[in-house]
Design a protein around this motif. Sequence first.
Motif, PDB file in Angstrom:
ATOM      1  N   UNK A   1       5.502  41.633  18.165  1.00 30.96           N
ATOM      2  CA  UNK A   1       5.881  41.498  16.758  1.00 30.96           C
ATOM      3  C   UNK A   1       6.356  42.808  16.142  1.00 30.96           C
ATOM      4  N   UNK A   2       5.870  43.931  16.660  1.00 28.45           N
ATOM      5  CA  UNK A   2       6.301  45.204  16.099  1.00 28.45           C
ATOM      6  C   UNK A   2       7.818  45.392  16.217  1.00 28.45           C
TER       7      UNK A   2
ATOM      8  N   UNK B   1      10.346  45.922  13.092  1.00 31.11           N
ATOM      9  CA  UNK B   1      11.166  47.130  13.023  1.00 31.11           C
ATOM     10  C   UNK B   1      12.649  46.794  13.064  1.00 31.11           C
ATOM     11  N   UNK B   2      13.002  45.825  13.914  1.00 21.07           N
ATOM     12  CA  UNK B   2      14.403  45.421  13.999  1.00 21.07           C
ATOM     13  C   UNK B   2      14.909  44.908  12.665  1.00 21.07           C
ATOM     14  N   UNK B   3      14.094  44.088  11.990  1.00 21.87           N
ATOM     15  CA  UNK B   3      14.480  43.555  10.687  1.00 21.87           C
ATOM     16  C   UNK B   3      14.603  44.679   9.661  1.00 21.87           C
TER      17      UNK B   3
ATOM     18  N   UNK C   1       2.991  39.958   8.840  1.00 23.67           N
ATOM     19  CA  UNK C   1       3.225  39.137  10.022  1.00 23.67           C
ATOM     20  C   UNK C   1       3.310  37.659   9.649  1.00 23.67           C
ATOM     21  N   UNK C   2       2.411  37.229   8.762  1.00 22.13           N
ATOM     22  CA  UNK C   2       2.385  35.806   8.396  1.00 22.13           C
ATOM     23  C   UNK C   2       3.674  35.403   7.689  1.00 22.13           C
ATOM     24  N   UNK C   3       4.139  36.214   6.733  1.00 21.90           N
ATOM     25  CA  UNK C   3       5.356  35.801   6.018  1.00 21.90           C
ATOM     26  C   UNK C   3       6.576  35.851   6.929  1.00 21.90           C
ATOM     27  N   UNK C   4       6.522  36.694   7.971  1.00 20.05           N
ATOM     28  CA  UNK C   4       7.680  36.734   8.872  1.00 20.05           C
ATOM     29  C   UNK C   4       7.643  35.625   9.916  1.00 20.05           C
ATOM     30  N   UNK C   5       6.450  35.136  10.206  1.00 17.34           N
ATOM     31  CA  UNK C   5       6.271  34.139  11.270  1.00 17.34           C
ATOM     32  C   UNK C   5       7.284  32.983  11.252  1.00 17.34           C
TER      33      UNK C   5
ATOM     34  N   UNK D   1      11.771  39.670   2.727  1.00 14.23           N
ATOM     35  CA  UNK D   1      10.577  40.352   2.217  1.00 14.23           C
ATOM     36  C   UNK D   1      10.359  41.664   2.975  1.00 14.23           C
ATOM     37  N   UNK D   2      10.468  41.593   4.310  1.00 11.58           N
ATOM     38  CA  UNK D   2      10.224  42.779   5.144  1.00 11.58           C
ATOM     39  C   UNK D   2      11.225  43.886   4.813  1.00 11.58           C
TER      40      UNK D   2
END
Lengths: 319, 333
Positions: free
Chosen positions: A304-305, A309-311, B130-134, B194-195
Amino acid sequence: MAATTVEAVNKIERGGGWSRFTQERRPGMLVAKLAAFLLMCFIAFLFLVPLVWMISTSLKTPQDLQNPSFIPNPIAWENYRDAFSFGMWGRWTLNTVIITFFSVVGMVFSTSLVAYSFARLRWPGRAFLFSIVLATMMLPDVVTFIPRFIIFSELPAPRVNFPLFALDGNNASWVNTFLPLIVPDFLAGSAFNIFLMRQFMRGVPMELSEAARIDGASEFRIYWNVVLPLCKPALATIAIFTFQSSWQDFMGPLLYLQSEQNYTLQIGLRTFEFAAGGAPNWSWMMAGSLIVMLPVLIVFVLFQQYFIEGIQISGMGGR
Amino acid sequence: MAESAQSQDVVQRRPQSAARTGLRLNNSTREAVNGWLFVMPWVIGFALFTAIPMVFSFYTSFTNYNLIRSPQWVGTRHYENIFTNDPYFWKSLENTFWMVGIRVPIVMTLALAIAILLNTKIPYERVFRTIVYLPNVLAGAAAVYLWQWILSPTGLLNQALEGVGIDGPSWFTNPNWTKPALVVMGLWWIGGNIIIYLAAIKGVPQTLYEAASIDGASPWHKLRYITLPMISPTIFFQVITSIIGTFQIFTTAYIIITTGGLSPAEGGPGRSLLFYVIYLYNRAFGKVGSSRGFDMGYASALAWILFVIILAITLFQLWLSKRWVYYESGEGG
């Protein structure tokens, strides 16, 4: 620039558990923080509910389906078996794996090669070509997808038997083979990935290349043995995003893969609607959809990292 | 896009090592040859899959072409028909503008609000991130099915609405609710936005906030006069990419329209989901009214019209951005 910002961001965030509450000494701020935390919990709940509902539905019996409960009763594991009892699932999975694998390999190799040239070699016309790369990032696909289809339908397919790419020696053109979904990726078909890789490669000290050159290394060896091993994080980011977009691509396979044995999973999923005859069988559809989603979900959990980071770097296109 | 290729180059002198190579080229010539060789994959790809297709599609838009017979020149007839005699075109344009006008502001505002909330130093920020990106990794056809199930007349959302006393609509069969349904669905995928906002907010120098605190600025003032101006380039970039993306909405709408084996030709209930690219697809590969598809000339003309619309809106935004986007001076590669 991009990489250092991301590092800084991640540094700020370490050590952010409950201590963020216990260290707060002003009562007013504590209440505000608690409210923010609860609100965020609610938002996170909303983001997770659809996925939980999907898992729940996939385990419900038809009688249980209209029951608003999240806990299936009884648990119908057989949905997973039944969902895959029709259609050519083995074949579609294999097709998807082949297309995704070659897309990732092609994309990682070609974009890093091109980015190396933009980042570390000086040649006439470089600035101009790079500005075109950046411009294509803004180019809507809509102007190219029809003529691309026409080009692929005019390109003669090689007269070879190569089932790996759905070539059976009789294809008249590239349509209904995997080539249109793979070949563009071998030709650096993503401006964003070139940009990302170039940013990263500029951070690798020039002295390393100089030393290798003095030792008589060829430029390709410097790229392959010196620079590329230092760019693993960027390579991983590109590989992961290519994996995701290739695995989940719908429009490409819809346009180019016409016979059922050449379908990918995304296109194959559509046959679920008709599986039960007439009305969609939601339990089966959810079970099938979950299985199709699973590989990307696993990759996300493991890496997930790189996603995050990519985003973050992709958002820096505006800076 | 303030990057420029030449900005960071340092001219480096190297000891002559030409004797070691077989070629009698001086260093800079060899570097130029290598440069062009390495960039070749992109040059070929760009020519083959972008430049030539664009030129070809422009030419095709002035012809009748069905893939079988060679193109026949018809001048500007397609363009005239599109603007004067094509109800599908206007309907698809209306639907598409509706989505851009409603969806983009909602997504941008909500994503920014959640990013600001995430930045208030709450515990477990990384977990929330992590949750909002999931959901963003759960895209594709499978996710569309999930939402069709959630938004079915007796689905999860309507059950929840019933819980608070609201009679939920039949989202995907009532022409008035199909597009709002797409907007609701789309909110599940704002994690990426968001990210990006969160990263931008964290990039704002802390010293600015400290200086403002000394001057007694309220949190609202800090947001309004420090955070928002400092992240305006990111907002601008996201708005642009989001508009371009929404103009080309296809997969979700296509799957919903064709559910139950329906043809995409009618564009969903009351043509309410006939978006521009769906219509284009119908002209090129499907059916429109009584005419058989593979109308590549007409479809190419449609594609160029959309391209010009998107380009015009992007240029307008670019012009507008001079009034509200703040670029830190000295920021470069």
